[in-house]
Design a protein around this motif. Structure first.
Motif, PDB file in Angstrom:
ATOM      1  N   GLU A 110       0.817  -1.215   0.000  1.00 19.80           N
ATOM      2  CA  GLU A 110       0.000   0.000   0.000  1.00 19.80           C
ATOM      3  C   GLU A 110       0.853   1.269   0.000  1.00 19.80           C
ATOM      4  N   SER A 111       2.148   1.162   0.326  1.00 21.64           N
ATOM      5  CA  SER A 111       3.020   2.335   0.307  1.00 21.64           C
ATOM      6  C   SER A 111       3.598   2.597  -1.083  1.00 21.64           C
ATOM      7  N   PHE A 112       3.292   1.723  -2.051  1.00 23.23           N
ATOM      8  CA  PHE A 112       3.843   1.863  -3.399  1.00 23.23           C
ATOM      9  C   PHE A 112       2.894   2.631  -4.303  1.00 23.23           C
ATOM     10  N   PHE A 113       3.490   3.310  -5.289  1.00 22.04           N
ATOM     11  CA  PHE A 113       2.721   4.037  -6.286  1.00 22.04           C
ATOM     12  C   PHE A 113       2.744   3.261  -7.599  1.00 22.04           C
ATOM     13  N   LYS A 114       1.572   3.084  -8.180  1.00 23.53           N
ATOM     14  CA  LYS A 114       1.484   2.410  -9.466  1.00 23.53           C
ATOM     15  C   LYS A 114       1.827   3.409 -10.569  1.00 23.53           C
ATOM     16  N   ILE A 115       2.642   2.987 -11.497  1.00 26.13           N
ATOM     17  CA  ILE A 115       3.043   3.844 -12.615  1.00 26.13           C
ATOM     18  C   ILE A 115       1.978   3.771 -13.699  1.00 26.13           C
ATOM     19  N   LYS A 116       1.309   4.899 -13.920  1.00 30.70           N
ATOM     20  CA  LYS A 116       0.186   4.930 -14.856  1.00 30.70           C
ATOM     21  C   LYS A 116       0.597   5.418 -16.243  1.00 30.70           C
ATOM     22  N   ASP A 117       1.553   6.336 -16.294  1.00 35.56           N
ATOM     23  CA  ASP A 117       1.991   6.895 -17.578  1.00 35.56           C
ATOM     24  C   ASP A 117       3.301   6.232 -17.978  1.00 35.56           C
ATOM     25  N   THR A 118       3.222   5.353 -18.953  1.00 36.15           N
ATOM     26  CA  THR A 118       4.400   4.562 -19.344  1.00 36.15           C
ATOM     27  C   THR A 118       5.006   5.026 -20.665  1.00 36.15           C
ATOM     28  N   ASP A 119       4.585   6.210 -21.153  1.00 32.93           N
ATOM     29  CA  ASP A 119       5.177   6.739 -22.378  1.00 32.93           C
ATOM     30  C   ASP A 119       6.427   7.564 -22.087  1.00 32.93           C
ATOM     31  N   PHE A 120       6.881   7.541 -20.836  1.00 32.28           N
ATOM     32  CA  PHE A 120       8.139   8.158 -20.441  1.00 32.28           C
ATOM     33  C   PHE A 120       9.127   7.054 -20.067  1.00 32.28           C
ATOM     34  N   PRO A 121      10.432   7.332 -20.088  1.00 35.04           N
ATOM     35  CA  PRO A 121      11.380   6.344 -19.568  1.00 35.04           C
ATOM     36  C   PRO A 121      11.029   5.989 -18.121  1.00 35.04           C
ATOM     37  N   LEU A 122      11.042   4.707 -17.790  1.00 31.86           N
ATOM     38  CA  LEU A 122      10.704   4.300 -16.425  1.00 31.86           C
ATOM     39  C   LEU A 122      11.672   4.894 -15.402  1.00 31.86           C
ATOM     40  N   SER A 123      12.887   5.177 -15.819  1.00 27.27           N
ATOM     41  CA  SER A 123      13.863   5.783 -14.915  1.00 27.27           C
ATOM     42  C   SER A 123      13.390   7.136 -14.396  1.00 27.27           C
TER      43      SER A 123
END
Length: 346
Positions: A118-131
């Motif tokens: 629950e402390s993690f954030f889900k990455i919703k926008d993947t059109d950027f470098p994940l870094s």
């Protein structure tokens, strides 16, 4: 069917330190393994780690503190932990599924067991470098956003000074200030970084503090009418000089004090009386308090990134085995831009 057993290289913290951190304070372990499944009743998850963030606050965790800090000390002999980007490979938590991309607090290892998803954030926008989720779209980006807009309450036309201005936070603060219509000066520790501030990030001026024998005179040269906003990433002698050059009712956002983290005895700041004389608002903040506003921040910044209004520079190091050197290099100022370590490219 038995869960897959895979190798799990990791970096451990050997023992508590004083003074400057060294690579030998950390050790790469290559003999460990991990099962890629948890017990059926577990609400946790297992993630494959892709990118590690090297951040200034990590130095404090390497010393033993009598009084607890906002982040706990590392445990001697255990894996180092820090913020990073990962891919979920197994989940017992209803909010996460295998294949999800996330960022949060992970171990410096190839795979981590997460007991508090629950402390993690889900990455919703993947059109950027994940870094980017170790920096501009992660904790440093939120830090710059809150520290400048919330703490500093900027106004168009104000005079803004940013220290450690080419780092993950500083480079963004300067650009936010320019978008506000402010006059912006940054300090950095090399001529290469100074050039970067002016040529890529559009700072009005910048200087190499290592070449300036008198910081007070340097600031008077760049701010003959004084400083309205100081975004402080370094503390120490720079903060001492800034206090002499603040304008009345100026604001200082105390974000970090990297000049002090490796000293056995911190330096004193002697011009604190000017906080009173100039009615300066000096406010520190811990970004963990603002994590609930993360998605608000992303929504506001993401269009500026897409439109090229905000630029971003990373300093990537390949391989978990090079993570200790990357962290030490951060404190020596060797990085240009956000320092991160690539463990795997998905």
């Amino acid at each position: 069917m038995a869960a897959e057993l895979v190798p799990n290289k990791k970096v451990i913290f050997k023992n508590y330190i004083t003074g400057f951190v060294k690579e030998t304070d950390m050790e790469l372990i290559t003999s460990d393994t991990i099962q890629l499944k948890l017990p059926e009743e577990s609400p946790g998850m297992i993630v494959k780690n892709l990118y590690l963030s090297c951040d200034p606050y990590m130095r404090s965790r390497m010393s033993k503190h009598d009084e607890p800090s906002y982040v706990p000390d590392f445990v001697a002999g255990s894996v180092i932990s820090g913020l990073g980007v990962s891919k979920v490979v197994y989940s017992g938590h209803p909010d996460f599924s295998a294949g999800d991309l996330v960022w949060g607090m992970i171990g410096w290892e190839e795979y981590s067991v997460i007991t508090n998803p629950e402390s993690f954030f889900k990455i919703k926008d993947t059109d950027f470098p994940l870094s980017y989720y170790t920096g501009i779209l992660g904790m440093p980006g939120l830090t710059a956003y809150i520290g400048f807009y919330e703490i500093c309450a900027p106004k168009k036309g104000e005079y803004v000074f940013v220290s450690a201005a080419s780092g993950a936070v500083g480079q963004l603060v300067g650009q936010f200030a320019k978008l506000m219509g402010c006059y912006v000066v940054g300090s950095a520790g090399s001529d290469e970084k100074v050039n970067l501030l002016k040529s890529k990030f559009d700072f009005d001026e910048a200087f190499n503090y290592k070449k300036e024998p008198d910081l007070n005179a340097t600031l008077k040269r760049h701010f003959p009418e004084g400083i309205d906003i100081y975004f402080d990433n370094v503390g120490g002698a720079m903060l001492n000089a800034v206090l002499l050059n603040m304008r009345s009712h100026g604001r200082i956002s105390a974000c970090g004090m990297i000049s002090q983290y490796n000293l056995e005895k911190p330096e004193g700041v002697y011009n604190l009386v000017f906080i009173i004389m100039k009615r300066i608002r000096f406010e520190g903040f811990v970004i963990l308090d603002y994590f609930p506003r993360y998605y608000e921040f992303v929504e506001k910044i993401i269009s500026d990134i897409r439109q090229g209004k905000i630029k971003y520079v990373e300093d990537q190091v390949e391989g978990l085995e090079n993570a200790p050197a990357a962290l030490v290099g951060l404190y020596k100022g060797l990085n240009v831009g956000k320092q991160l370590v690539v463990i795997a490219h998905e």
